[in-house]
Structures are given as structure tokens and as C-alpha cells.
Scaffold this active site. Structure first.
Site, PDB file in Angstrom:
ATOM      1  N   LEU A 125     -55.436  24.335  49.147  1.00 35.90           N
ATOM      2  CA  LEU A 125     -55.497  23.840  47.770  1.00 35.90           C
ATOM      3  C   LEU A 125     -56.946  23.957  47.299  1.00 35.90           C
ATOM      4  O   LEU A 125     -57.698  22.982  47.309  1.00 35.90           O
ATOM      5  CB  LEU A 125     -55.023  22.384  47.735  1.00 35.90           C
TER       6      LEU A 125
ATOM      7  N   GLU B  35     -58.899  26.414  44.452  1.00 36.37           N
ATOM      8  CA  GLU B  35     -58.896  27.527  43.505  1.00 36.37           C
ATOM      9  C   GLU B  35     -60.105  28.443  43.688  1.00 36.37           C
ATOM     10  O   GLU B  35     -60.005  29.659  43.518  1.00 36.37           O
ATOM     11  CB  GLU B  35     -58.862  27.008  42.065  1.00 36.37           C
TER      12      GLU B  35
ATOM     13  N   GLN C 257     -52.163  28.072  40.186  1.00 33.66           N
ATOM     14  CA  GLN C 257     -50.850  27.449  39.955  1.00 33.66           C
ATOM     15  C   GLN C 257     -50.588  27.118  38.484  1.00 33.66           C
ATOM     16  O   GLN C 257     -49.479  27.311  37.983  1.00 33.66           O
ATOM     17  CB  GLN C 257     -50.721  26.198  40.819  1.00 33.66           C
TER      18      GLN C 257
ATOM     19  N   HIS D 117     -50.964  20.496  32.019  1.00 34.56           N
ATOM     20  CA  HIS D 117     -50.047  21.600  32.283  1.00 34.56           C
ATOM     21  C   HIS D 117     -49.678  22.269  30.966  1.00 34.56           C
ATOM     22  O   HIS D 117     -48.562  22.743  30.786  1.00 34.56           O
ATOM     23  CB  HIS D 117     -48.790  21.136  33.034  1.00 34.56           C
TER      24      HIS D 117
HETATM   25  C1  LIG Z   1     -57.115  21.446  40.908  1.00 33.92           C
HETATM   26  C2  LIG Z   1     -55.636  21.357  41.054  1.00 33.92           C
HETATM   27  N1  LIG Z   1     -54.971  22.357  41.623  1.00 33.92           N
HETATM   28  C3  LIG Z   1     -53.640  22.323  41.725  1.00 33.92           C
HETATM   29  C4  LIG Z   1     -52.930  21.261  41.247  1.00 33.92           C
HETATM   30  C5  LIG Z   1     -51.397  21.218  41.358  1.00 33.92           C
HETATM   31  N2  LIG Z   1     -51.043  20.191  42.346  1.00 33.92           N
HETATM   32  C6  LIG Z   1     -50.676  18.953  41.984  1.00 33.92           C
HETATM   33  S1  LIG Z   1     -50.450  17.954  43.294  1.00 33.92           S
HETATM   34  C7  LIG Z   1     -50.783  19.203  44.396  1.00 33.92           C
HETATM   35  C8  LIG Z   1     -50.749  18.931  45.875  1.00 33.92           C
HETATM   36  C9  LIG Z   1     -51.668  17.837  46.280  1.00 33.92           C
HETATM   37  O1  LIG Z   1     -51.594  17.604  47.653  1.00 33.92           O
HETATM   38  P1  LIG Z   1     -52.451  16.460  48.326  1.00 33.92           P
HETATM   39  O2  LIG Z   1     -53.874  16.614  47.919  1.00 33.92           O
HETATM   40  O3  LIG Z   1     -52.169  16.438  49.756  1.00 33.92           O
HETATM   41  O4  LIG Z   1     -51.950  15.135  47.611  1.00 33.92           O
HETATM   42  P2  LIG Z   1     -50.462  14.539  47.677  1.00 33.92           P
HETATM   43  O5  LIG Z   1     -49.783  14.981  46.428  1.00 33.92           O
HETATM   44  O6  LIG Z   1     -49.825  15.056  48.899  1.00 33.92           O
HETATM   45  O7  LIG Z   1     -50.686  13.069  47.694  1.00 33.92           O
HETATM   46  C10 LIG Z   1     -51.060  20.375  43.717  1.00 33.92           C
HETATM   47  C11 LIG Z   1     -51.374  21.657  44.362  1.00 33.92           C
HETATM   48  C12 LIG Z   1     -53.663  20.236  40.644  1.00 33.92           C
HETATM   49  N3  LIG Z   1     -53.059  19.148  40.148  1.00 33.92           N
HETATM   50  N4  LIG Z   1     -55.005  20.302  40.563  1.00 33.92           N
END
Ligand SMILES: Cc1ncc(C[n+]2csc(CCOP(=O)(O)OP(=O)(O)O)c2C)c(N)n1
Ligand SMILES: Cc1ncc(C[n+]2csc(CCOP(=O)(O)OP(=O)(O)O)c2C)c(N)n1
Ligand SMILES: [Mg+2]
Ligand SMILES: [Mg+2]
Lengths: 351, 334, 351, 334
Positions: free
Chosen positions: C51, C53, C75, C121
Site C-alpha cells: 500500500l 503509491e 487505486q 473517491h
Molecule cells: C493513500 C491511500 N491509498 C489507497 C487507499 C484505498 N484504501 C482504503 S483502505 C485500504 C487498506 C488499508 O489497509 P490497512 O492500512 O491495513 O488498514 P485496515 O483497513 O486494514 O484497518 C486501501 C488500500 C487509501 N484510502 N489511501
């Protein structure tokens, strides 16, 4: 007279003493260097940050949240582009929280060409920044405005982006900063850090007075009747000079220094264009999706039937960078000759 | 590479009855709130759900241990979108979350502008939760810096997920918090649910524990079982006490569950293969004779009814008027 | 007919098989999910990235340098703003090295409003992206163009930004992708991942054929004589619909789907505006320093004396975000009614 | 917090004569080149100087150990702006650097567009050095990924300074290189000169050694004395051999000197309080009877004359023509 670097430094001193500025920080902003352009020498709240622009903007936001008043520096605007998301976040925090949080913070960063800075010390930032809502954006073109705009910026309750045209930082003003001594050498002795060991040096600040350039107000640098020229930053003095030169040719150009890019002084532009019917916008950012194009859009939107000629933009060429060689830099961003040509052409145009 | 499920066993004196009953009540409140939000989403009374069912043991503990108030003398919370239980434990009314779900004009966190779970409450130092992952880790050292200078014992707390630690901002937080020139009073939390949306953590993390990343910075670190309410409470208490007193950073990783998947985008259905901290809590309360099944059921019924009533109320409140888009671009504060 | 998500997926399959695409990656791009919009399901070179970018863009550049051909996904474009420096770097690498290195890479990212995406979004990315030199930028408005533009993008030797209007991803086309089966349900069975356990699922790809939409070529979606409407992405179908509606009122609008934002089909715009004398640009990015303003600048620059009315821009309001509540989203970005009004007004304008 | 000056003492068998003589020659060539670039700057034959005097022991070793060629079977170098000695050790002619300094049209790295020290040479897998600090760390895993898939023993090498490790990109490099799903053949180098422009590292780094940051990721790490030519060579050799063979990351930190300050912006004057690796080398050569003072002086004279001649040539070459700004915005490759 003070140069622009000294003027900003004095404004920051004023702001530390009177406006509650708590942290002036960034890469090499604190001792011993006091900024790569000497802008932050001798100030009491400066400190050196890690080499991390995202941290700099993030921490500025955090300081502002906790009741501090930060002035954060990005060493060159060329290095701000990994923080655009954070700038957007700072700009949307008040709106997203429906007014719950606001972020009184200033970010300052040198912009523009003119020091043979090659690809990564020549960027402009006005196009990108004016596309980010929730900020105010200013850019001075002389030391007194630089002083007054910084003081205004440090009084704002919302984020302010303060752009420093780096080609103008060493240029002395024609007007005195309120409180600055008469003697330039004395001023330098008082507030410029000495060469060599600086560990014991302290600035001797003159008795500075408040002076505000209101954000959102432009300035008519030269009144004229035939063509309006709107510019800011490095290209502004060139426009003023061009107008002076052209007066001798019988072309009477009005030159506006926008000073604030957001909000900007539309009333001043409108009044001028209603008078002249012709307008040239000049800046040095690359010309595609350029802030000058916004100004042209607004001009045709609201003043179409006042125009005697198509409004024009003179800006940087749409190139991936400004090349180091003089030949390349000169060909990439507006120079005096280009401005002269553009005004001449516009003045000569017959509807 | 898979991780040990329980990294730390609670070996301390158990929490006292009163606290456990209080924690249980808050955990149920939070769970019922989240389940109501999911229901609202499924019934078309909201566009998107994301929240923290599965993290109540940890998040309630955090809220109970925070020093609530406004300004640097109090604790700042820079949270992500799974933190409802912390807000409730701090004393927040659940109706705010329901209003945000329904994006009504009365939504106290964003006036109908932001997604569910995106809290903001300046009067309690709750920094706005924003959707971009991990940016809060870049911001948090700023509040901690002001607190360090201010003196007193206020600290900054920042939370986020495991996957998000791949963003550079997590590293920035470690760097800025541990500068020898100015170490900061900050509790850096990672809630590790082993997922980033659909991506399992196994293939992505070279670290055995995310918390190990703090070690190079000379930071105290720990990985705990965040599903055990007592462990969570006691470990948080210790970590918070350390940061409050020493004015230095602590990196705490809590293993937690994600009981309804990532968000409504992945269906928001209950998963059965993860530890449910509420069940852990209830079993313990029963075992120790602190509460009976019937008493616990009564708690749930009470919250279910109360929150259903609030949801009905929120559903009837108007949406923000179109022209309000122009409000709050800049602050009205002077 | 395939929807846009399926069309892009099929193009990526074609590109994996025929154009040397080596890595389709990003957050949740690989199995089990295959992308938050299902665009990358069943493809053979997909993988899930951390995760991060910045890592995604950086690694795409590295893959391109080493002879791979990456298609990297951000994404949501809302999360691309911490990578602008890297996008600039990718765009200047060829120029900065005087042609030594080039980066054949595609970045794809969903853009725009229309799914009640709230503040993060709903972003548009066309303004920011068209200000970055060295890239090509495309945005389809229907499945067939989406297919053809992706194939063209995967043939380029330089970076291509492929914007996916997220509101259109689930909408079926009116034209068949060359090779797609007649039966939509069959297509879905073949290439859409099943619900539940997918670990044993493999896509059954139809025999797809090459089809290119050349980068830089627009498309006249509806010919007309009185007003030119230039749009792209989510607002394009609305413009087409508006033109259809207005035909009944006796307003004959020509609608151009720009499809490529850089380079863009100036010849097509020019010819149309020379004919109609009136032009409306429609997009949904925020309206200050907006790409539509560039198009207006070029229009007044080159076609001033062909204009019967001021060229107009209908774009997103200059707000820090798009609010979640329906009332807010509708008021923030152009909707059908806004487009109808704007065309009507322009058509009615008397010089 | 200050660091031990020498972290590692060389305890291995000394390098053989021939290699040492070769290394010395390259180190002198590099030093003379940089000093000529500084002179050019001071004489107004260039706008800006930045380069690597003080890093020759390490950088020459690196160049000698790289597998030179084009494509994934060979090594990639993602370097920063202090790497001239590596280029020379790979066999590059010094005149290119002089041309870039003078921003002539003949500048082989950027056609007069970029600053001194910003190399690029695709035919040898030398990725373009770019001014933004640390971005190369985000890019480098990409070439390593292709190499891993390609097979063979080509590796990716990335270098940068100590201060720059505060950027998130350094962390990204650690994360992406050590993913259990695909560990990468990458040698991650940090040249630690204890400065970022004017900012001393002491106040900024909570880490005892920057290299420690790799440990959490299960990476091999080491901090070495990069000023000692033999240590540098042998440690690099070992690290490179590990990465080549194991196809896994290695994080190597080399303590080095910054002998002419940060760049021309800080004056580009010789500093006397840092270890000079060339002096270390020459003392050793003399002690071991490998070269005499007179022989070494002759080497310097030879390079001084050769490079002065090249500088004269570069100075007479034309600048790029203005209209060439339009070239290479896009590739001319098909
Ligand atoms: C900078 C960014 N990239 C991508 C996203 C899309 N996104 C939302 S939640 C998520 C996963 C997050 O995983 P984690 O950090 O483990 O937190 P969790 O949701 O598992 O608590 C992603 C990729 C985002 N919100 N922000
Ligand atoms: C992203 C970015 N921020 C700031 C700068 C300005 N700058 C150039 S060199 C430098 C210091 C680098 O220090 P370090 O990483 O230790 O490398 P060194 O120069 O000491 O080898 C800075 C701040 C830059 N080039 N790029
Ligand atoms: Mg997670
Ligand atoms: Mg350094």
C-alpha cells in the site's frame, strides 16, 4: 534598501515577536545556514528539519492544529511535488470538518527561473498551487510587498502559500521597510549572518513596524491606457521595464502586479481591461493548464464584449524542464525581449 | 511467512470488576453502533460503510485511557476510520456516527460531507480522520512537538492499519518522533488486522512484527494481542504512562480482527474465522462471575434499542442544502 | 456488450499476450480481488503491491527501465497526489537525459464523481495531469474506446496516463469489442471472477483482436452546426444526451469526445468552432487552473475572429471536495441539467 | 548522539598490488576530475558544482565490482550526484563530466540540460541521476524486480546520502525489496557523510546506524568505513556477492567524507577536518612499498594534465541551440 531576502527575514522577525509565530522550520532553515537564500538567518524560532518534505508539511499541519503558528519552508518548490496530497489535505481540512478545524500555517518556497537552476531549481508553482482549493497564495515582486505579504500571511487563520521568486531575492527595493535603517551596510551588519563561525552571532533587529499588504489586492505598477499587462513574481519587473521602454515608442501599457494569486484582484483587472480592451498575462510556469489561462477564461467570460483583441498569455514553454545552458533557459521562459514583442504585437492589433 | 497469533499473554493482575463492566458496556455500544451502520448501508440509508467492529477491546481501552480536553495540555488523537469505539469510550454520543452515515446536515463531524467513521472533534483534540491512508502519521509529530514545548503530560496518539505502514509517512513518523534534537511524546499505534482490503499481509511484510521498525530508532516497541481486552488495556496503560512521563515515542502494534471485512465495498458481512474480542470479553465476564449471560444480553438489548431509535431520528433529518457547499472553505474564526 | 471494466480487462489481456505487457500491478490488483472495479480480474501478470503509491510509480519506472512493460494502477486518482514528483520525473526522464532513457509505462487510475464517493473517491485528475510534460493522457467514455485506447497506450514508448471515469466503468457499450462474444452473459461467465472462492478460477478469454484508438484523435459523437461541445469522461455521455434533447428544441449542437487530453485533437476542435462560432468545454475537474481553460485560451488565441460568442467552460466548482450527500455532489460537478442550461444559453447568445 | 568514527576495522587479507595500483589511479583520476570541475565553476565555466570528492575509495570499488552492460543480465546503478568515481572505474571518459559542467551540446548525459554529476548511460545500465533526493530508492526495486524474473546474476545497486534517508522513499525501498512474495536482488547503499547540506546528522537521526533500519525487514545490513579503500572494496565485494547469489536485499552503509563541502553553493572549499581516503590510500601504498611518493605524484600530474586538456576542449564546444529545447520530449525509439 533591504533586498527581498532581508525583507522576508524582517517580516518573520516581526511575526515571531508580534504575531505568535512559533516555528520557522525546514531543511537548513535554522543555524548555522539560516536558509539556502539566507532568508531565515538570526530568527529565534528556526530549526532544521529532517530531509523530508512530507514530514515538513505534515508537521506544520500538526503544529497549527495544536495552537502553534508555523512557517514551514520547502527548500525549492521543485521539491514540493511529493506533498501535493498533504497540501490538498491542509486546504480541505476546514471544509471537510464543516469548520471544526482550521490550520493557520504558512508555507514558503522559492520559485521560478533566473539563477541557472537547471531542471530542478527553476520550477514555478503557481499553476499547481492555484488548482488547490482552501489556500491563499501570494507572490511578491519587491521587498516591501514581500514584507507586507508575509505579515498578512502570518495573520491568516487558514493556510497560505508564500512563493518567493528566487531571481528577485537578492534585489534591493526602491521603498523602505518601515523601521529599516537608512544605511544598507548597517542593515547588513545587523541582520546578515557573518561568514565563518556563526555560533556566537545574534541578529540586531531594527525596530520594525507593522505593514500589511492585504491578501487579494493587486497593485498598479504603471498606469496606462492602451494595453493591460498582468504579471507577478520574476516577470513583473520585466513587464514594468518593458512598459517603460515602450512608452518611448508611444505604447502606453498599464502594468498590474497581481501579488495575490488566490484570491486575486479581479476588480483591478476588470477595471483595467474595460479601459484598455487588451490584456496580456505573463508568468513563467509552463503554459498548459496554467493559471494565466484561468485569467484568460475569466476575461472572456466576463469581458468578452470589451475586448479589442484576443487576450494573450505569455508563459513558459510546455517542456519537461528548464535546461542548464543559458541558451536553453532563455528559450524556455519569458525574457524581456519576449515581453516587449508580445506587448508590441498586442498594441498593434486592429480589431 | 505467517505470524504467531498471540504474541503476548496477559500475565498481570486482572482488571477490576467495575472497569470490566464499563468496558463491556462500551464494547457492546460500539459493536451495536457499527452493526447499525452496516444495516443502514444495506437498507440504502447511506452510501458507504467502514468502521471498527473487531477492534473494540483495543479501541475502548484507548478511549478510557486518554486525557480528554482541548489544547496541548490534553491528548491528541490522529485516528483512522476504525476508531468509533474510542470516541464512544471518550463519551461521544452514537448519534453523530449515524448522522454521518446518513450524511445529514446535522452530522457533527463533517456536515454530511464525509464518509462514515470520519470523526473530527476539536473540543476533544480529535483530529479529523481523513480517507488517505497514513497521512495522519506525517501530521501527528506536529501536535506532539507543540505538547513537548508546552510542558505538562499531554501526548499525541496516532493510529492506522498494518498495510498502510508501507507508505513513507509511517517512516516519517518514526524519523520525526525520535530526532535526538527533540524526541516527541507520541504513541504510535498500528492496528494489525493482517489485511489491506483484499491483500493479505503475509506476502507484503518482510518484518516479523511491524513494531520492530521502531527498534532502529531506539524507540520502545511492543506487539500485543489487541483482541484480549485486559491485555489491550494494560499494555496501552503502560505505553501511555511511558510516553506521558518520559516524553519519548513508543511504537505499539496491536493484533486485531476485522469482523465485517474491509468495508461495504467488500460486502460488510460477518466473518467467522477471526477472534471476536467481544466474545472473549463476555466469556471472561461469565467465567469470573462478573456478569451473567442474561445481564449481558440486557446490555445488548438496551443499546440496540437506543441506537435503533437514534437511527430513526437521523433518518428523518434533512440533507445539507446545496448552497452550503460554499461554507467553511476558509475558517470563520478570527 | 462489454462494460468498460470488461473492455479494459480484455485490452490488458490482449496486451499481455501481444504487446509485451509484463506487470499489471497495484493495490488489490491481483487475485483474489482483481481490482476494486474488477478491471484486472483473471489477468496473468497481475500482482498485489504494498500500500504505497510512491513505490507503485517508482517501481513502474524501474520496470520500464529494465525492459519490462508495466501497467501500474493507482487505486483511486485521489491517492495519486503524493506521487506528482515521480510523475514529473517519469515525464522528464527522456528529455533530461537527452533521449538516452525512455519509459514505456502505463499508469491507470479511476477518476471523477458519480458513485457518491465523497471527498476522496470523487477527484478528477485531468487538470493536474495535463500540466505535467512528457506524458500522454487519455480518457475514454465508452467501452470500445476504452479498449482501443488501452491497446494504443500499451504500444507507446513513453509514459501514458490512462484515466478511467469510474461512473462509466459499469456501463455497457453500444459497439462490440472486436472478438467479444455476442452474448453478454456468456462474456461475464468467461471473464468475470465468480463470487466466493476464486482460487481455482481461470478466465476464458475470447479471441480478441487488435483495435487501436490513436492517441491524439478525438471523435465527433454527434455532428451539429450551431454550438460545439467538447468534453470527455463522465460528462461526455451527458453532453451527447443534452445535444439529443436539444435537437428537439431546434438547437443543433456538435459534440466532440476528446478522448486524448495530451496530445489532443486541436484540428477537430478548430474545424468545429470555425463552423459553429460557439464552443462549450465541459469537464468535472475544479474550475480554477483547469484544462478546459487551456482549451479556451487556445480557442481565443487562434480562433478569436471566428467566435460569435465567448467560449465557455462548465466544470466542477472550486471547492475543497465533493460532499457525500447527494445534494452536495449534484451542486458541485456538472449534471445533465447544468449542461442543458449551458448549451441553451450559448446557443441563444446573439453577437 | 555522536557516532563512532570507524565502525569496522579491515581484518582481511590485503588486496593485491595490481588492484591497489589500479584503484589508486582511478581515485586520483576522480579527485582530479572533481577538482577541475570545481575550478571550472570558480572560473565561471559552469553554474553549479556538486560531486563526490571524499568518496573515491568507496565509489571506485563499487565501479570495479559492477557487472557492466545493458539490460537485466547486467547490474543497474541508481546513483545520486556524488558518483563520478564509480563511472570512471567502469571505464567512462572524464570529458563527459567536464562537458556537463560546461553545459555544452556535447554533454553525453543531458545535452547541456542538467547539473554536473548528473550521469546517465543507458548502454551501461546507469540510470539517470536526478536532483530530487531519494527518488532513486523508489525506482530501484523496479529494475531489481525485472532482474529477479530474468534470472542470471545481474543486480540493482542504489546509492544516496544519509540525510535523504528521512524521505519516505528510503523506507519504500526497504519495504519493496524485502516482500516475502518476492525478495529482490538489490544492494541498497547509503553513503553517510554526516551532513545534509548544513544540517549535521547528530540531531536528526534517532538511529545509531542508518543500516539498522534494514534489520526489522530481515535484511542483511552492515555499516562500514568507506574511507578505507580496502575495507570498502572487500565489504562491497562481499555484499555484492551475497546479493548476486542469494537474490535478496542487502543494506550497506558506508561512512565517507565530504571533502569540499556540500556543493558550490557552500563555497566548494577543501575541508581539513575530515579523513581523506586518497591520503589513506597513498600512505598505505607507500608503507607497503607498492608505490613511491614520486610515482604517485606522477599519476596525479598525468591526470591533471590530461583532464586540463579535456577541460580546454570542453570549454570551446558550443552550447546547445535554443530550438533544441523541443528535442526528446518523447522518445524517438520505435
Ligand atoms: C493513500 C491511500 N491509498 C489507497 C487507499 C484505498 N484504501 C482504503 S483502505 C485500504 C487498506 C488499508 O489497509 P490497512 O492500512 O491495513 O488498514 P485496515 O483497513 O486494514 O484497518 C486501501 C488500500 C487509501 N484510502 N489511501
Ligand atoms: C527532495 C529534495 N529535497 C531537497 C533537496 C535539496 N538538497 C540537495 S542535496 C541535500 C542534502 C542531501 O544530504 P544527503 O542525503 O546526506 O546527501 P549528501 O549530499 O550529504 O551526499 C538537499 C537538502 C533535494 N535535492 N531534493
Ligand atoms: Mg489492515
Ligand atoms: Mg550526507
Amino acid at each position: 534598501m533591504a533586498n527581498m531576502a532581508q525583507a522576508i527575514r524582517m517580516a518573520l522577525h516581526y511575526a515571531e515577536e508580534n504575531l505568535g509565530v512559533t516555528d520557522i522550520f525546514g531543511e537548513d532553515v535554522g543555524p548555522p545556514l539560516g536558509g539556502v537564500f539566507t532568508v531565515t538567518q538570526g530568527l529565534k524560532t528556526t530549526w532544521n528539519s529532517p530531509l523530508d518534505e512530507r514530514g515538513i508539511i505534515g508537521v506544520a499541519m500538526g503544529i497549527a492544529m495544536a495552537g502553534g503558528r508555523p512557517v514551514a519552508e520547502i527548500q525549492f518548490c521543485d521539491y514540493v511535488y511529493n506533498t501535493i496530497d498533504l497540501l490538498k489535505l491542509a486546504g480541505n481540512t476546514c471544509w471537510s470538518t464543516h469548520g471544526d478545524w482550521n490550520l493557520p500555517m504558512v508555507v514558503k518556497t522559492p520559485v521560478g527561473s533566473g539563477i541557472r537552476g537547471s531542471i530542478y531549481h527553476s520550477h514555478s508553482f503557481d499553476a499547481t498551487m492555484t488548482h488547490i482549493p482552501g489556500w491563499k497564495v501570494v507572490i511578491p515582486s519587491n521587498p516591501l510587498d514581500a514584507y507586507g505579504l508575509m505579515i498578512s500571511a502570518c495573520r491568516e487563520q487558514d493556510p497560505v502559500m508564500y512563493l518567493e521568486p528566487k531571481a528577485l531575492l537578492r534585489i534591493k527595493g526602491e521603498e523602505r521597510i518601515p523601521g529599516e535603517p537608512d544605511d544598507d551596510r548597517l542593515l547588513s551588519k545587523m541582520i546578515d549572518a557573518p561568514l565563518g563561525d556563526r555560533s556566537k552571532w545574534k541578529a540586531q533587529w531594527p525596530e520594525l513596524q507593522a505593514y500589511e499588504v492585504p491578501i487579494g489586492k493587486g497593485k498598479i505598477v504603471r498606469p496606462g491606457s492602451q494595453v493591460t499587462v498582468v504579471s507577478y513574481g520574476r516577470t513583473l519587473p520585466l513587464c514594468a521595464k518593458a512598459a517603460e521602454t515602450l512608452a518611448a515608442e508611444g505604447i502606453d501599457a498599464e502594468v498590474i502586479d497581481l501579488r495575490s494569486l488566490w484570491p486575486y484582484d479581479w476588480e483591478m483587472i476588470r477595471a483595467s481591461v474595460e479601459k484598455t480592451g487588451k490584456v496580456l498575462y505573463v508568468n513563467e510556469d509552463t503554459e498548459v493548464t496554467n493559471f494565466g489561462e484561468h485569467l484568460i477564461r475569466r476575461t472572456v467570460d466576463e469581458l468578452f464584449y470589451h475586448l479589442n483583441a484576443a487576450p494573450k498569455l505569455l508563459a513558459g514553454k510546455f517542456l519537461p524542464g528548464i535546461g542548464l545552458a543559458d541558451t536553453l533557459e532563455m528559450a524556455s521562459v519569458p525574457q524581456l525581449g519576449d515581453i516587449l514583442d508580445a506587448i508590441r504585437k498586442l498594441a498593434a492589433e486592429q480589431p | 511467512m505467517s505470524r504467531p497469533a498471540l504474541v503476548e499473554k496477559p500475565e498481570r493482575a486482572p482488571l477490576d470488576r467495575e472497569l470490566l463492566v464499563r468496558m463491556h458496556d462500551l464494547m457492546v455500544e460500539a459493536r451495536v453502533l457499527e452493526e447499525r451502520l452496516i444495516q443502514m448501508y444495506k437498507a440504502g440509508h447511506g452510501f458507504f460503510w467502514i468502521g471498527g467492529p473487531g477492534e473494540e477491546a483495543f479501541n475502548v481501552s484507548l478511549g478510557l485511557l486518554m486525557k480528554k480536553g482541548q489544547g496541548p495540555a490534553f491528548d491528541y488523537l490522529h485516528a483512522h476510520y476504525r476508531q468509533s469505539a474510542t470516541l464512544l469510550a471518550l463519551g461521544e454520543e452514537p448519534i453523530g456516527a449515524l448522522r454521518q452515515m446518513k450524511n445529514t446536515a446535522t452530522d457533527p463531524y463533517s456536515g454530511g460531507r464525509n464518509f462514515a467513521g470520519h470523526f473530527s472533534k476539536r473540543s476533544w483534540n480529535i483530529a479529523p480522520a481523513s480517507s488517505p491512508i497514513e497521512v495522519q502519521y506525517a501530521v501527528a509529530p506536529g501536535t506532539a512537538l507543540v505538547q513537548k514545548r508546552h510542558g505538562g503530560d499531554g501526548i499525541t496518539i496516532v493510529t492506522g492499519g498494518d498495510a498502510g505502514t508501507a507508505e513513507g509517512d509511517f517512516a516519517s513518523c518514526l524519523v520525526w518522533s525520535s530526532r535526538p534534537a527533540n524526541p516527541l511524546p507520541i504513541l504510535i499505534i498500528v492496528t494489525n488486522n493482517k489485511w489491506g482490503i483484499s491483500t493479505a499481509s503475509d506476502g507484503q511484510h518482510g518484518e516479523k512484527h511491524v513494531a520492530d521498525r521502531g527498534k532502529a530508532f531506539g524507540m520502545r516497541t511492543k506487539t500485543i494481542d489487541g483482541n484480549d481486552p485486559e491485555t489491550a488495556y494494560l499494555e496501552l496503560k503502560e505505553a501511555i504512562a511511558y510516553v506521558r512521563k518520559e516524553r519519548k515515542p513508543f511504537l505499539l502494534e496491536a493484533n486485531v480482527s476485522r469482523l465485517y471485512g474491509h468495508s461495504s465495498a467488500s460486502g460488510a458481512n460477518f466473518v467467522t474465522d477471526e477472534v471476536d474480542c467481544l466474545k472473549v470479553m463476555e466469556e471472561r465476564l461469565e467465567q469470573r462471575g462478573i456478569m451473567t449471560r442474561a445481564q449481558m444480553d440486557a446490555v445488548r438489548t438496551r443499546w440496540t434499542e437506543a441506537i435503533a431509535e437514534m437511527a430513526r431520528q437521523a433518518r428523518e433529518e434533512p440533507l445539507p442544502a446545496p448552497e452550503t457547499i460554499w461554507n467553511h472553505i476558509y475558517s470563520e474564526r478570527k
